[in-house]
Design a protein around this motif. Structure first.
Motif, mmCIF file in Angstrom:
data_model
loop_
_atom_site.group_PDB
_atom_site.id
_atom_site.type_symbol
_atom_site.label_atom_id
_atom_site.label_comp_id
_atom_site.label_asym_id
_atom_site.label_seq_id
_atom_site.Cartn_x
_atom_site.Cartn_y
_atom_site.Cartn_z
ATOM 1 N N THR A 152 76.663 115.322 106.048
ATOM 2 C CA THR A 152 77.882 115.764 106.735
ATOM 3 C C THR A 152 78.692 116.653 105.790
ATOM 4 O OG1 THR A 152 77.892 113.694 107.945
ATOM 5 C CG2 THR A 152 79.919 114.979 108.008
ATOM 6 N N ASP A 153 79.045 117.816 106.299
ATOM 7 C CA ASP A 153 79.679 118.836 105.456
ATOM 8 C C ASP A 153 81.185 118.580 105.369
ATOM 9 O OD1 ASP A 153 79.910 121.142 103.938
ATOM 10 O OD2 ASP A 153 80.150 122.417 105.704
ATOM 11 N N VAL A 154 81.607 117.753 104.421
ATOM 12 C CA VAL A 154 83.036 117.476 104.255
ATOM 13 C C VAL A 154 83.505 117.990 102.890
ATOM 14 C CG1 VAL A 154 83.182 115.508 105.837
ATOM 15 C CG2 VAL A 154 82.531 115.141 103.433
ATOM 16 N N HIS A 155 84.821 118.083 102.762
ATOM 17 C CA HIS A 155 85.458 118.718 101.607
ATOM 18 C C HIS A 155 86.580 117.802 101.118
ATOM 19 C CE1 HIS A 155 83.148 122.233 102.902
ATOM 20 N NE2 HIS A 155 83.429 121.796 104.107
ATOM 21 N N ILE A 156 87.196 118.167 100.016
ATOM 22 C CA ILE A 156 88.150 117.231 99.399
ATOM 23 C C ILE A 156 89.474 117.921 99.066
ATOM 24 C CG2 ILE A 156 88.585 116.219 97.112
ATOM 25 C CD1 ILE A 156 87.301 114.212 98.710
ATOM 26 N N HIS A 157 90.579 117.215 99.329
ATOM 27 C CA HIS A 157 91.877 117.644 98.798
ATOM 28 C C HIS A 157 92.409 116.557 97.869
ATOM 29 C CE1 HIS A 157 95.610 119.908 98.565
ATOM 30 N NE2 HIS A 157 96.109 118.708 98.281
ATOM 31 N N VAL A 158 92.747 116.946 96.654
ATOM 32 C CA VAL A 158 93.318 115.989 95.693
ATOM 33 C C VAL A 158 94.675 116.478 95.214
ATOM 34 C CG1 VAL A 158 91.178 114.913 94.860
ATOM 35 C CG2 VAL A 158 91.972 117.053 93.813
ATOM 36 N N GLY A 159 95.487 115.526 94.794
ATOM 37 C CA GLY A 159 96.786 115.839 94.211
ATOM 38 C C GLY A 159 96.727 115.721 92.699
ATOM 39 N N GLN A 160 97.853 115.967 92.063
ATOM 40 C CA GLN A 160 97.916 115.943 90.593
ATOM 41 C C GLN A 160 97.663 114.544 90.040
ATOM 42 O OE1 GLN A 160 98.334 118.573 88.413
ATOM 43 N NE2 GLN A 160 98.156 119.976 90.148
ATOM 44 N N SER A 161 97.937 113.497 90.840
ATOM 45 C CA SER A 161 97.734 112.127 90.355
ATOM 46 C C SER A 161 96.442 111.519 90.877
ATOM 47 C CB SER A 161 98.886 111.230 90.811
ATOM 48 O OG SER A 161 100.099 111.852 90.578
ATOM 49 N N ASP A 162 95.623 112.306 91.528
ATOM 50 C CA ASP A 162 94.376 111.794 92.117
ATOM 51 C C ASP A 162 93.199 112.086 91.170
ATOM 52 O OD1 ASP A 162 95.865 111.030 94.382
ATOM 53 O OD2 ASP A 162 95.645 113.030 95.247
ATOM 54 N N THR A 163 91.997 111.932 91.680
ATOM 55 C CA THR A 163 90.802 112.216 90.878
ATOM 56 C C THR A 163 90.866 113.652 90.354
ATOM 57 O OG1 THR A 163 89.601 110.827 92.441
ATOM 58 C CG2 THR A 163 88.278 112.139 90.901
ATOM 59 N N PRO A 164 90.700 113.855 89.042
ATOM 60 C CA PRO A 164 90.753 115.231 88.519
ATOM 61 C C PRO A 164 89.663 116.111 89.140
ATOM 62 C CG PRO A 164 90.853 113.624 86.734
ATOM 63 C CD PRO A 164 90.529 112.856 87.983
ATOM 64 N N VAL A 165 90.005 117.388 89.290
ATOM 65 C CA VAL A 165 89.093 118.329 89.952
ATOM 66 C C VAL A 165 87.726 118.368 89.269
ATOM 67 C CG1 VAL A 165 88.736 120.792 90.330
ATOM 68 C CG2 VAL A 165 90.907 119.735 90.955
ATOM 69 N N ALA A 166 87.707 118.339 87.930
ATOM 70 C CA ALA A 166 86.417 118.393 87.222
ATOM 71 C C ALA A 166 85.553 117.190 87.596
ATOM 72 C CB ALA A 166 86.655 118.439 85.722
ATOM 73 N N GLU A 167 86.217 116.050 87.769
ATOM 74 C CA GLU A 167 85.477 114.834 88.153
ATOM 75 C C GLU A 167 84.959 114.953 89.599
ATOM 76 O OE1 GLU A 167 86.646 110.228 88.143
ATOM 77 O OE2 GLU A 167 87.617 111.400 86.580
ATOM 78 N N VAL A 168 85.787 115.536 90.454
ATOM 79 C CA VAL A 168 85.359 115.755 91.843
ATOM 80 C C VAL A 168 84.087 116.598 91.857
ATOM 81 C CG1 VAL A 168 85.951 116.815 94.069
ATOM 82 C CG2 VAL A 168 87.707 115.589 92.763
ATOM 83 N N ARG A 169 84.097 117.669 91.067
ATOM 84 C CA ARG A 169 82.910 118.543 91.023
ATOM 85 C C ARG A 169 81.712 117.801 90.428
ATOM 86 N NH1 ARG A 169 83.296 122.009 94.745
ATOM 87 N NH2 ARG A 169 84.891 123.584 94.525
ATOM 88 N N ALA A 170 81.960 116.989 89.394
ATOM 89 C CA ALA A 170 80.844 116.259 88.780
ATOM 90 C C ALA A 170 80.221 115.307 89.804
ATOM 91 C CB ALA A 170 81.344 115.499 87.557
ATOM 92 N N LEU A 171 81.070 114.724 90.658
ATOM 93 C CA LEU A 171 80.576 113.762 91.645
ATOM 94 C C LEU A 171 79.958 114.442 92.865
ATOM 95 C CD1 LEU A 171 83.582 111.287 91.453
ATOM 96 C CD2 LEU A 171 81.204 110.710 90.917
ATOM 97 N N LEU A 172 80.550 115.544 93.286
ATOM 98 C CA LEU A 172 80.157 116.136 94.579
ATOM 99 C C LEU A 172 79.393 117.448 94.450
ATOM 100 C CD1 LEU A 172 83.367 115.537 96.751
ATOM 101 C CD2 LEU A 172 81.375 114.057 96.485
ATOM 102 N N GLY A 173 79.401 118.044 93.266
ATOM 103 C CA GLY A 173 78.692 119.311 93.094
ATOM 104 C C GLY A 173 79.536 120.505 93.508
ATOM 105 N N ASP A 174 78.872 121.660 93.572
ATOM 106 C CA ASP A 174 79.592 122.917 93.794
ATOM 107 C C ASP A 174 79.864 123.218 95.267
ATOM 108 O OD1 ASP A 174 79.645 123.457 91.123
ATOM 109 O OD2 ASP A 174 77.803 124.669 91.141
ATOM 110 N N ALA A 175 79.102 122.595 96.161
ATOM 111 C CA ALA A 175 79.156 123.036 97.564
ATOM 112 C C ALA A 175 80.488 122.768 98.266
ATOM 113 C CB ALA A 175 78.011 122.405 98.343
ATOM 114 N N PRO A 176 81.066 121.576 98.134
ATOM 115 C CA PRO A 176 82.272 121.350 98.936
ATOM 116 C C PRO A 176 83.455 122.196 98.469
ATOM 117 C CG PRO A 176 81.848 119.465 97.507
ATOM 118 C CD PRO A 176 80.664 120.383 97.391
ATOM 119 N N LEU A 177 84.309 122.518 99.415
ATOM 120 C CA LEU A 177 85.584 123.142 99.066
ATOM 121 C C LEU A 177 86.478 122.085 98.437
ATOM 122 C CD1 LEU A 177 86.075 125.130 102.389
ATOM 123 C CD2 LEU A 177 85.435 126.084 100.149
#
Ligand SMILES: Cc1ncc(COP(=O)(O)OP(=O)(O)O)c(N)n1
Ligand SMILES: Cc1ncsc1CCOP(=O)(O)O
Ligand SMILES: [Mg+2]
Length: 232
Positions: free
Chosen positions: A99-124
Motif C-alpha cells: 500500500t502506497d502510503v507516506h509520512i508526515h512528522v513533526g519536530q518532536s516525532d521520529t527524525p526524518v533520517a530515521e523515517v528514511r532508514a525505516l521506509l526507504g526512498d519511495a514514500p513522500l
C-alpha cells in the motif's frame, strides 16, 4: 527545490486534508466517508491524523481511508497520496503489504533520517517546520519532500498549537524554506484568499472539511477561493 517538486509531480497539492476522527463523528460521518466526499470535491492530499487510537486501530482507519481515496479517484488519472501522521511503524507495515502510503512528522516525532532508514526512498516525507534553522536542517537531510508551516491562524483543533503567525510572517517563512511548503492552522474559505501569492504549494485544513455539513462542497469552495494559489 525543483528536485523536491519533481517528487510531487502529478499531485494537485493545492488542498490538503488532515483528518480528525472526532470532528467527523460529530458531523455524523466516518472518516472514510468524509475523505471520499472531500476527494470528490477536489482535495489532492490526505493525511490520517488521530491521537486517540492505538496502532492497530490506526492501521484499520488508514486502510479505510486508502480505500475511500481509491473510490473517489476511480476512473480518473488523479494521484492523491495518503500520509500518516507520525505512525512510522504502521506506514512500514502498510508499505510491506504494497500500500502506497507516506509520512508526515513533526519536530518532536521520529527524525526524518530515521523515517528514511525505516521506509526507504519511495514514500513522500512531510515535516512540520517554522523557523530558519528547522528549514536548514530539513534541507540538509535531503529527505524532506514538503514542509508544513503553521499555525497560520489560531486553531482549536490541535490542543498544543501556539498562536497563529499570520499571513505576513507565513510569507517570510515560505521564502526562507527552500522546500515546497503548505500552510496549516485555522484556514477556512474566508481566509484562503489571504494565503494566495505567498509561494505556497497549497493549504491544509482540518475542521473546515471535517466539521462541514458537506465535505465535497466545502472542498470545492476552498479550492474556488484559493484558485491557482496566486502566481508564485
Ligand atoms: C501538513 C502538516 N503540517 C503540520 C502538521 C503538524 O505536525 P506536528 O507538528 O507533528 O503536530 P501533530 O499534527 O502531530 O499534532 C501536520 N500534522 N501536517
Ligand atoms: C495539525 C495541525 N498542525 C498545526 S495547526 C493543526 C490543526 C489545524 O486544524 P484546523 O484546520 O481545524 O485549524
Ligand atoms: Mg506530529
Amino acid at each position: 527545490m525543483s528536485a523536491a517538486l519533481d517528487r510531487l509531480a502529478g499531485i494537485d497539492t493545492r488542498l490538503y486534508l488532515v483528518t480528525d476522527s472526532a470532528q467527523c463523528a460529530e458531523a455524523g460521518r466516518t472518516v472514510a466517508e468524509t475523505v471520499r466526499s472531500a476527494v470528490a470535491g477536489g482535495v489532492g492530499i490526505v493525511q490520517v491524523r488521530d491521537k486517540d487510537i492505538d496502532d492497530t486501530e490506526f492501521l484499520v482507519l488508514t486502510r479505510e481511508v486508502v480505500a475511500a481515496v481509491a473510490e473517489a479517484v476511480a476512473g480518473t488519472d488523479r494521484r492523491v497520496p495518503v500520509f500518516l501522521n507520525d505512525r512510522v511503524a504502521v506506514a512500514g507495515r502498510l508499505r510491506e503489504e504494497g500500500t502506497d502510503v507516506h509520512i508526515h512528522v513533526g519536530q518532536s516525532d521520529t527524525p526524518v533520517a530515521e523515517v528514511r532508514a525505516l521506509l526507504g526512498d519511495a514514500p513522500l516525507v512531510g515535516l512540520s517546520a517554522a523557523e530558519d534553522a528547522e528549514f536548514a536542517a530539513a534541507r540538509a537531510t535531503g529527505a524532506v519532500d514538503l514542509v508544513g508551516i503553521g499555525p497560520v491562524f489560531d486553531t482549536t483543533t490541535k490542543a498544543d498549537a501556539p498562536a497563529g503567525i499570520g499571513p505576513d510572517r507565513l510569507g517570510e517563512l515560505v521564502s526562507q524554506a527552500g522546500l515546497p511548503a503548505v500552510a496549516i492552522g485555522g484556514i477556512d474559505a474566508t481566509r484562503v484568499p489571504d494565503l494566495r501569492g505567498l509561494g505556497l504549494i497549497g493549504v491544509c485544513v482540518v475542521s473546515a472539511i471535517c466539521r462541514a455539513a458537506d465535505p465535497e462542497l466545502a472542498a470545492a469552495e476552498l479550492l474556488a477561493a484559493y484558485g491557482d494559489g496566486g502566481a508564485v
